[in-house]
Design an enzyme around this catalytic site. Structure first.
Site, short mmCIF file in Angstrom:
data_model
loop_
_atom_site.label_atom_id
_atom_site.label_comp_id
_atom_site.label_asym_id
_atom_site.label_seq_id
_atom_site.Cartn_x
_atom_site.Cartn_y
_atom_site.Cartn_z
N HIS A 161 -3.50 -4.42 -4.47
CA HIS A 161 -3.68 -3.87 -3.31
C HIS A 161 -5.14 -4.25 -2.88
CE1 HIS A 161 -4.34 -0.08 -0.67
NE2 HIS A 161 -3.80 -1.20 0.13
N ASN A 194 -5.81 5.33 -0.73
CA ASN A 194 -4.95 5.98 0.36
C ASN A 194 -4.40 7.12 -0.05
OD1 ASN A 194 -5.42 3.94 2.13
ND2 ASN A 194 -3.56 3.03 1.52
N SER A 232 0.84 -1.29 -0.02
CA SER A 232 0.02 0.07 -0.07
C SER A 232 0.72 1.19 -0.08
CB SER A 232 -0.85 -0.02 1.30
OG SER A 232 -0.20 0.05 2.37
N GLU A 262 -7.08 -2.78 -5.81
CA GLU A 262 -6.50 -1.81 -6.92
C GLU A 262 -5.60 -2.66 -7.56
OE1 GLU A 262 -6.31 2.42 -4.57
OE2 GLU A 262 -5.06 0.89 -4.04
#
Length: 672
Positions: free
Chosen positions: A141, A191, A120, A153
């Site tokens: 991810h 994120n 991440s 992701e």
């Protein structure tokens, strides 16, 4: 990604064991590895505990749990991963350790196998350095908890091949995940805006703008979420937020760096105290700042071409469970006001407004979000309803996009045939109930009719198209979704398919051709059975009764759809069919003129009788009328029979009762 190809997961912690669990639940053979037998055994115990909870909630049976566990092979030896087609690394966030692991795996697994990292924080491109064939390295991810959260992701590195990305997308779909493809940039998509949102929440505390309790309450109200930023950090770990923001700061500059209070709390690994008095007079300032940072960073994501507008929103709604993503929220708030809040954040942080936001401000219009995609490849056009966070439910925007893209595909000389599919685990789970409720409360029944007539016109274009149109119904197919599938020339069903017409259980009737096309395809009796009893039909049963013209395993459905779209020939859906074996009792029971089935010991009939007795009588009576009268008319006149009664059914008290109670309580219909 064929399920017969074993998948390996390296790392048996919370993330790794969750990924392995989800793979096994979806039928994959899994090899789960960690540094020691002890660690692997702990991972297996985590999986068994979670599955045990699923048994208590009646999601799985005890037998199903044993079947799932039987697909997972625990091992502490990397050599046991040699036959796996994909290896997913889910170890702790240390770039050097990840690169060392990949270097070892590079020598063990087959040259065609994929190496995926669940990082991440780090660039996928950097992790791939030193690998003999960096084309096979990709980021996958997953989001916590990976056995439950549907987002993943997919991040290609600079050298990742298109084939590897495609295989990973197939893997994600087979896992029941919703993938979004994004560029190899810090924070990827979710994120990138979520971590600064946490950091700015702490900064507001640090600057004395508001206390924790007030920031929590203001954030929950502004974003329509169940947990505020401080509670979320307590749950996921304050040090994780600190380290994630520090990583973004190193890569993206000072205004991404963690504030002093987050560094302090993260370093001490302390929980935030959530108690306190809420000061609502500070809500506006808190909300404007937190929305401002999200809007600004969302703009930067588009500036850097990391992903599409819709994928930013999809990441927020699926990965974070926000009701609306950043761009939808800007549209709802008003783009002018939203960008003013982003400017306010930029002024406070010494940053420059995103060029994407500045350009939209100059236009003075809403963000042009689209929820239907079109891809033309090798003679086949695939139209995908891409609203998985809402089970691809049909609203005005989806219908608009579907109509536009279908016309484009039908007119394209390079297109031999058209495939209609749904993203995620649903084909289409019906129409958007919220749209109907809002219009009913506004007494705007004409808009409901207008919406339905526009959809019916599109469905009729689909049905009369000279090119074959295939419904790839590989998942939940309800109400309007079933009606769209019926309008296609052929339906492909799989083991994941479920077809149903639940309308009479919520006070309305199928208004997009359900009472007309279904009886013509499966026969009057089975049409009455499905519509009046709201019975769910499996893919196999749908194929048996002729509702679906084709049946195959989910892994083979895309190939079959392509074959039918580009070469056919496609079976005539309206061709007469003999009564399916095993369905004779149902056909006999629904052969009369009333809506109640005849007696019998058949459990399907017992369930049908119960469903009909609890259903909406006005809607049921209309369905009986439309089916019987419609069969004596041509299809065009039959469809008009449905459409001309829409305002009548939506004006009933039963319709309001059924739609209002949906998902909350059992409706109490009065036949009014």
């Amino acid at each position: 990604m064929p399920k017969r190809t074993p998948v390996a997961v390296v790392g048996a912690g919370n993330m790794g064991s969750g990924i392995a669990q989800k793979l096994a639940q979806e039928g994959f053979t899994v090899v789960m590895n960690d540094m020691s037998t002890e660690f692997v055994e702990k991972g297996m115990e985590r999986i068994r505990t979670l599955l045990g909870e699923a048994v208590e909630r009646r999601i799985f049976t005890a037998e199903k749990v044993e079947e799932i566990m039987g697909r997972i092979t625990p091992t502490a030896e990397l050599a046991d991963l040699a036959e796996c087609g994909v290896v997913i690394e889910a170890i702790f966030e240390d770039e050097a350790v990840k690169k060392e692991l990949f270097s070892k795996l590079d020598k063990i697994i087959a040259p065609t196998a994929i190496l995926a990292t669940n990082t991440s924080s780090f660039y996928v491109t950097n992790i791939a350095k030193g690998i003999q064939n960096p084309k096979r390295v990709v980021g996958l991810h997953f989001f916590f908890h990976p056995a439950k959260n549907r987002l993943v992701e997919v991040i290609p590195g600079e050298e990742t091949s298109d084939e590897v990305v495609e295989r990973c997308l197939e893997l994600a779909f087979a896992m029941g995940k919703t993938p979004i493809v994004c560029s190899d940039r810090p924070g990827f998509v979710v994120n990138r805006f979520f971590v600064p949102w946490l950091n700015e929440s702490v900064r507001l505390l640090e600057q004395g703008v508001a206390d924790i309790a007030t920031i929590e309450a203001a954030a929950k109200k502004a974003f329509s979420i169940g947990m505020g930023p401080f509670e979320l950090m307590n749950v996921t770990g304050v040090p994780i937020a600190w380290h994630a923001e520090a990583t973004l700061g190193r890569e993206l500059g000072s205004y991404y760096e963690p504030c002093a209070k987050l560094i302090e709390a993260g370093g001490a690994n302390q929980l935030w105290p959530l108690d306190g008095e809420v000061d609502e007079t500070k809500f506006a300032a808190v909300a404007a700042h937190l929305r401002g940072v999200v809007f600004q960073v969302a703009g930067e994501i588009i500036d850097e071409d990391i992903c599409r507008l819709e994928d930013v929103d999809r990441g927020a709604k699926i990965g974070l469970r926000w009701v609306r993503g950043p761009f939808e929220l800007m549209n709802r708030l008003g783009v002018d006001k939203a960008i003013a809040e982003a400017k306010g954040f930029c002024k406070a942080s010494g940053h420059t407004l995103s060029p994407t936001l500045a350009a939209q401000a100059a236009k003075g219009s809403d963000w042009p979000l689209r929820w239907v995609d079109l891809e033309v490849k090798d003679g086949a056009a695939t139209i995908t309803i891409n609203r998985p966070e809402a089970m691809n439910s049909l609203n005005e925007e989806v219908m608009r996009d579907l109509a536009e893209l279908f016309d484009r595909a039908a007119a394209d000389p390079a297109v031999k045939g058209i495939i209609i599919a749904g993203a995620g685990k649903a084909f289409i789970a019906g129409a958007d109930i919220g749209f109907f409720l809002k219009r009913m409360k506004e007494n705007d029944l004409a808009r409901i009719e207008s919406f339905t007539r526009a959809g019916a016109a599109t469905f009729r274009k689909i049905e009369t198209c000279e090119k074959p149109v295939i419904a790839l119904a590989d998942g939940l197919t309800l109400g309007g979704g079933s009606e769209l599938a019926l309008a296609c020339h052929a339906i492909i069903a799989t083991e994941k398919s479920r077809f149903a017409f639940p309308e009479t259980s919520i006070g309305i009737y199928p208004g997009l051709g359900g009472t007309q096309r279904l009886p013509r395809i499966v026969g009057r009796e089975l049409g009455r059975y499905m519509i009046l009893s709201n019975a769910a039909m499996s893919g196999k049963d749908a194929f048996a009764i002729g509702l679906a013209g084709y049946y195959c395993q989910s892994d083979d459905a895309k190939g079959l759809a392509f074959e039918l779209a580009t070469g056919g020939p496609v079976k005539d859906k309206y061709a007469a069919k003999p009564t399916a074996a095993g369905w004779e009792a149902v056909v006999e029971a629904f052969s009369g003129t009333g809506k109640e089935p005849g007696g019998g010991e058949d459990k399907r009939l017992q369930r049908a009788a119960k469903a009909i007795s609890g259903g909406a009588p006005i809607a049921q009576d209309m369905c009986v009328q439309f089916i019987d009268e419609g069969l004596a008319l041509d299809i065009k006149a039959g469809l008009e029979l449905e459409l001309s009664n829409l305002q009548k059914i939506f004006a009933t008290a039963d319709a309001l009762e059924g739609l209002t109670s949906l998902g909350r309580r059992r409706p109490a219909f009065k036949g009014e």
